[in-house]
Design a protein around this motif. Structure first.
Motif, short mmCIF file in Angstrom:
data_model
loop_
_atom_site.label_atom_id
_atom_site.label_comp_id
_atom_site.label_asym_id
_atom_site.label_seq_id
_atom_site.Cartn_x
_atom_site.Cartn_y
_atom_site.Cartn_z
N GLY A 234 10.62 -12.06 1.35
CA GLY A 234 11.16 -12.09 0.00
C GLY A 234 10.86 -10.85 -0.79
N MET A 235 10.67 -11.04 -2.11
CA MET A 235 10.51 -9.92 -3.02
C MET A 235 9.60 -10.32 -4.18
SD MET A 235 14.26 -10.06 -4.88
CE MET A 235 13.94 -8.64 -5.90
N ASN A 236 9.16 -9.31 -4.94
CA ASN A 236 8.36 -9.62 -6.12
C ASN A 236 9.00 -9.01 -7.36
OD1 ASN A 236 7.55 -6.89 -6.42
ND2 ASN A 236 5.59 -7.22 -5.39
N SER A 237 8.41 -9.30 -8.51
CA SER A 237 9.00 -8.91 -9.79
C SER A 237 8.85 -7.42 -10.07
CB SER A 237 8.37 -9.71 -10.92
OG SER A 237 6.95 -9.63 -10.89
N TYR A 238 8.16 -6.68 -9.22
CA TYR A 238 8.10 -5.22 -9.31
C TYR A 238 9.19 -4.57 -8.46
CZ TYR A 238 3.65 -5.69 -11.74
OH TYR A 238 2.66 -6.01 -12.65
N GLY A 239 10.05 -5.39 -7.86
CA GLY A 239 11.14 -4.87 -7.05
C GLY A 239 10.76 -4.50 -5.65
N ALA B 126 2.25 -9.78 -3.14
CA ALA B 126 1.42 -9.97 -4.33
C ALA B 126 0.96 -8.64 -4.92
CB ALA B 126 0.20 -10.83 -4.00
N LYS B 127 1.28 -7.54 -4.25
CA LYS B 127 0.83 -6.23 -4.73
C LYS B 127 1.85 -5.63 -5.68
CE LYS B 127 -2.57 -6.67 -1.85
NZ LYS B 127 -3.90 -7.11 -2.34
N PRO B 128 1.40 -5.06 -6.81
CA PRO B 128 2.34 -4.48 -7.78
C PRO B 128 2.85 -3.10 -7.39
CG PRO B 128 0.10 -4.32 -8.60
CD PRO B 128 0.03 -5.12 -7.34
N LYS B 129 2.19 -2.43 -6.44
CA LYS B 129 2.60 -1.09 -6.03
C LYS B 129 2.99 -1.10 -4.56
CE LYS B 129 -0.38 1.38 -9.31
NZ LYS B 129 -1.46 2.39 -9.45
N LEU B 130 4.01 -0.30 -4.23
CA LEU B 130 4.49 -0.24 -2.86
C LEU B 130 3.40 0.26 -1.91
CD1 LEU B 130 6.96 -0.64 -1.02
CD2 LEU B 130 7.55 1.75 -1.45
N SER B 131 2.63 1.24 -2.34
CA SER B 131 1.55 1.76 -1.49
C SER B 131 0.54 0.68 -1.17
CB SER B 131 0.87 2.95 -2.17
OG SER B 131 0.33 2.56 -3.44
N GLN B 132 0.24 -0.18 -2.13
CA GLN B 132 -0.69 -1.28 -1.90
C GLN B 132 -0.10 -2.30 -0.93
OE1 GLN B 132 -1.08 -2.58 -5.97
NE2 GLN B 132 -2.93 -1.34 -6.33
N ALA B 133 1.20 -2.58 -1.08
CA ALA B 133 1.86 -3.53 -0.19
C ALA B 133 1.86 -3.02 1.25
CB ALA B 133 3.28 -3.80 -0.67
N CYS C 66 10.34 -2.00 0.81
CA CYS C 66 11.06 -1.10 -0.07
C CYS C 66 10.88 -1.47 -1.53
CB CYS C 66 12.56 -1.14 0.26
SG CYS C 66 12.96 -0.96 2.02
N SER C 67 11.18 -0.49 -2.37
CA SER C 67 11.20 -0.68 -3.81
C SER C 67 12.41 0.07 -4.35
CB SER C 67 9.91 -0.14 -4.45
OG SER C 67 9.91 1.27 -4.43
N PRO C 68 12.71 -0.03 -5.65
CA PRO C 68 13.84 0.74 -6.18
C PRO C 68 13.65 2.25 -6.02
CG PRO C 68 13.30 -1.04 -7.68
CD PRO C 68 12.21 -1.02 -6.64
N LYS C 69 12.42 2.71 -5.93
CA LYS C 69 12.17 4.15 -5.85
C LYS C 69 11.99 4.67 -4.43
CE LYS C 69 10.02 4.59 -10.42
NZ LYS C 69 8.81 5.03 -11.17
N ASP C 70 11.53 3.84 -3.53
CA ASP C 70 11.21 4.33 -2.19
C ASP C 70 11.45 3.24 -1.15
OD1 ASP C 70 10.50 6.29 -0.43
OD2 ASP C 70 8.44 6.49 -1.13
N SER C 71 11.84 3.66 0.04
CA SER C 71 12.13 2.72 1.12
C SER C 71 11.49 3.22 2.40
CB SER C 71 13.65 2.58 1.33
OG SER C 71 14.29 2.10 0.17
N LEU C 72 10.79 2.31 3.08
CA LEU C 72 10.10 2.69 4.31
C LEU C 72 10.33 1.67 5.40
CD1 LEU C 72 7.88 3.33 1.72
CD2 LEU C 72 7.09 4.80 3.58
N SER C 73 10.22 2.14 6.64
CA SER C 73 10.25 1.27 7.81
C SER C 73 8.91 1.36 8.51
CB SER C 73 11.37 1.66 8.77
OG SER C 73 11.10 2.92 9.38
#
Length: 299
Positions: free
Chosen positions: A68-73, A112-119, A141-148
């Motif tokens: 799924g996803m979180n409220s930080y995108g 549950a992490k607010p930052k992509l780096s933390q996730a 992924c987030s609106p700013k960055d996407s990783l595999s």
């Protein structure tokens, strides 16, 4: 129109598991998935606060699997490389003393992490049991960055940034590790066929709905070669072990929209379980519908 002859490999061997995709449309980051199962899962959609972060995810009540996803995108989707072990999971947890694996918990902890780096750190260094990393292919992924991320029990995680100018799909063969997942013969060909079909669907899609509509189209009479599968439509008795697609997911990470399409013949949907406080205003919009575009592509 996608032409089957341009993308199809002939194969009679089984292909297992899911397709995950990533694309950017009108500056919106979209993640989509077809989820294939050997059983008819019982699923719900959960909205909850984890450490103060709103999280929405699909929950397989048989195996505890979540995505799924979180409220930080931040959104997470996964496709297996250790496919045989994954499909045996329901059988394992049904045995006396059995319990679900840790993968659902890994994904929920990362969401549950607010930052992509933390996730990313969470999903590759999970401390809640089982292998530390989430196995297989993961789009995070987030609106700013996407990783595999690609990892198996025999390989350390490889993390790559996805080029947002391109479309991306993953099935069940290795990309960074050629010796992972399906590696040779007809299984590898079948996995590559579905990958090619998914890439063509992304390349021709004009709207978000086009992605799920394309991924729910039958391109081949050999059900194993389709992005969308239905074991009840298999004609050849030797192919009766094919899996069926139970659900589709489409996440818009910019606008915080979580879309789920249910195959009512292959999945029991028990509704939305919202555990947030009564005075909480949700940030993520949830849309639930039924798969409606199961039709044959024009040859």
């Amino acid at each position: 129109m996608i032409k089957l002859k341009d993308i199809l490999f002939k194969s009679k061997s089984p292909l297992r598991e899911c397709i995950i995709t990533h694309t950017v449309m009108d500056d919106k980051v979209l993640l989509a998935k077809n989820r294939d199962r050997a059983y008819n899962p019982t699923i719900s959609i959960v909205r909850e606060l984890i450490d103060g972060v709103e999280v929405v995810y699909i929950l397989d009540k048989d195996t505890d699997w979540s995505e799924g996803m979180n409220s930080y995108g931040i959104g997470i989707l996964n496709s297996a490389l250790m496919v045989t072990a994954d499909e045996n999971e329901k059988k394992i947890i049904k045995k006396k003393g059995g319990k679900p694996g840790p993968d659902g918990g890994k994904i929920r902890a990362a969401l549950a992490k607010p930052k992509l780096s933390q996730a990313i750190r969470s999903i590759t260094n999970y401390k809640g049991g089982g292998e530390y990393s989430l196995m297989g292919h993961t789009f995070i992924c987030s609106p700013k960055d996407s990783l595999s991320i690609e990892v198996t029990s025999k390989h350390i995680p490889v993390i790559n940034r996805l080029d947002k100018k391109l479309n991306h799909a993953r099935t069940n063969h290795g990309y960074d590790y050629p010796d992972s997942g399906y590696t040779t013969g007809k299984n590898k060909i079948s996995s590559e066929t579905r990958w090619r079909i998914a890439q063509k669907i992304l390349d021709t899609a004009k709207t978000p709905s086009d992605i799920l509509d394309g991924l729910s189209t039958y391109f081949s009479t050999n059900m194993r070669n389709n992005p969308y599968r239905d074991k009840d439509k298999v004609v050849n008795p030797s192919e009766k072990d094919v899996l069926s697609t139970s659900t589709q997911i489409l996440m818009n990470l910019n606008d915080l929209i979580f879309n789920v399409r249910i195959d009512k013949d292959k999945c029991e949907f028990t509704g939305i379980n919202d555990t947030t406080p009564s005075d909480y205003t949700p940030k993520i919009k949830i849309n639930v519908g039924y798969v409606k575009n199961k039709q044959s592509a024009r040859k």
